[in-house]
Design a protein around this motif. Structure first.
Motif, PDB file in Angstrom:
ATOM      1  N   GLN A  31      -2.375  -6.087  11.944  1.00 54.52           N
ATOM      2  CA  GLN A  31      -1.167  -5.554  11.328  1.00 54.52           C
ATOM      3  C   GLN A  31      -1.182  -5.853   9.837  1.00 54.52           C
ATOM      4  O   GLN A  31      -1.409  -6.991   9.422  1.00 54.52           O
ATOM      5  N   MET A  50      -3.495  -9.229  15.703  1.00 54.69           N
ATOM      6  CA  MET A  50      -2.662  -8.856  16.853  1.00 54.69           C
ATOM      7  C   MET A  50      -3.586  -8.572  18.032  1.00 54.69           C
ATOM      8  O   MET A  50      -4.808  -8.507  17.871  1.00 54.69           O
ATOM      9  N   TYR A  63      -0.499  -0.669  11.788  1.00 54.74           N
ATOM     10  CA  TYR A  63      -1.302  -1.378  12.796  1.00 54.74           C
ATOM     11  C   TYR A  63      -2.597  -0.611  13.018  1.00 54.74           C
ATOM     12  O   TYR A  63      -2.579   0.617  13.206  1.00 54.74           O
TER      13      TYR A  63
END
Length: 271
Positions: free
Chosen positions: A182, A177, A156
């Motif tokens: 991600q 996200m 991430y």
């Protein structure tokens, strides 16, 4: 001379760090070591620098934390575009021709000193784009910073870490996200993240490419040569080594062949 870190303290910490990792602290970057030691002393709740030295001598985990803290984890996606142009347009076509003639349809790559993972993910995305359907690949990504390795494994990255990722790659290989992106499982499946100290043999063998960029600059000449010789042992009989654009094997007496391409320079093992 610092009131916190006397000359004899600097010498013994510098020597211990060198012996354990190959990382060399000169007098010019003494202040970096001093600031990291102050932070670790505070977090450990110890009163003296001697107490902390005794702690890292007997506590391997604390030693790893200190080594983690003195490394600079500067990286980004597609860092040094010329290297990846060489990778896409020269190195990979050359290796595919060589391996296909020998009936080998798998590329094995090591991203040594991978920091927080942007480099191995960049490599994996490029390979997903350009590799023929009959070839597969696997990437080992390692670093002396366990914290960085865990970030890479998670995959991430906040918005401000995504600079340099082409829009097509962003749409294809990342999921949006909150506050970041991600990495997709499609890419993550090709990469195995692992903690590794380049002072030691990785145990890896028959690799086709090693990326170790902007890591050798932290080592003195003897440690650099030892690391490069270990890379030679990990690579297959015909393979490539990437180092940083400001780094060089000149004067080391290695058997690597210097290869200048239209984009950037790399080193080749050819036996």
């Amino acid at each position: 001379m610092s009131d916190f870190l006397h000359d004899n303290d600097f010498e013994r910490f510098r020597n211990l760090i060198y012996d354990e990792s190959g990382i060399h602290f000169s007098t010019t970057n003494r202040s970096i070591l001093e600031s990291r030691l102050k932070e670790r002393l505070k977090r450990s709740g110890l009163d003296s620098i001697d107490d902390y030295f005794q702690l890292i001598r007997r506590n391997e985990e604390e030693l790893k934390i200190l080594l983690d803290s003195v490394t600079t984890n500067l990286t980004r996606f597609f860092r040094n575009t010329a290297h990846f142009q060489t990778f896409e347009h020269f190195v990979i076509p050359d290796l595919l021709e060589y391996k296909r003639a020998r009936g080998d349809r798998k590329l094995r790559i090591w991203s040594a000193g991978c920091s927080t993972g942007e480099e191995p993910y960049t490599i994996a995305m490029i390979l997903r784009e350009i590799l023929p359907a009959d070839f597969s690949f696997e990437i080992v990504a390692s670093d002396i910073s366990l914290k960085s390795v865990m970030i890479g494994k998670e995959g991430y990255y906040s918005d401000n870490r995504m600079n340099g990722v082409p829009p097509g790659y962003l749409a294809k290989y990342f999921t949006r996200m909150e506050g970041g992106y991600q990495v997709s499982d499609e890419i993550k499946q090709h990469i195995r993240f692992d903690y590794h100290n380049l002072k030691n043999d990785s145990g890896l063998r028959n690799l086709d490419i090693v990326f170790c960029r902007n890591v050798l600059i932290y080592f003195d000449e003897a440690a650099q040569k030892a690391v490069v010789n270990r890379f030679w042992d990990t690579l297959a009989g015909y393979a490539y080594l990437y180092i940083g654009h400001s780094e060089s094997l000149f004067g080391m007496g290695t058997s690597f062949e210097f290869v200048k391409t239209d984009w950037a320079c790399v080193y080749r093992k050819k036996v």
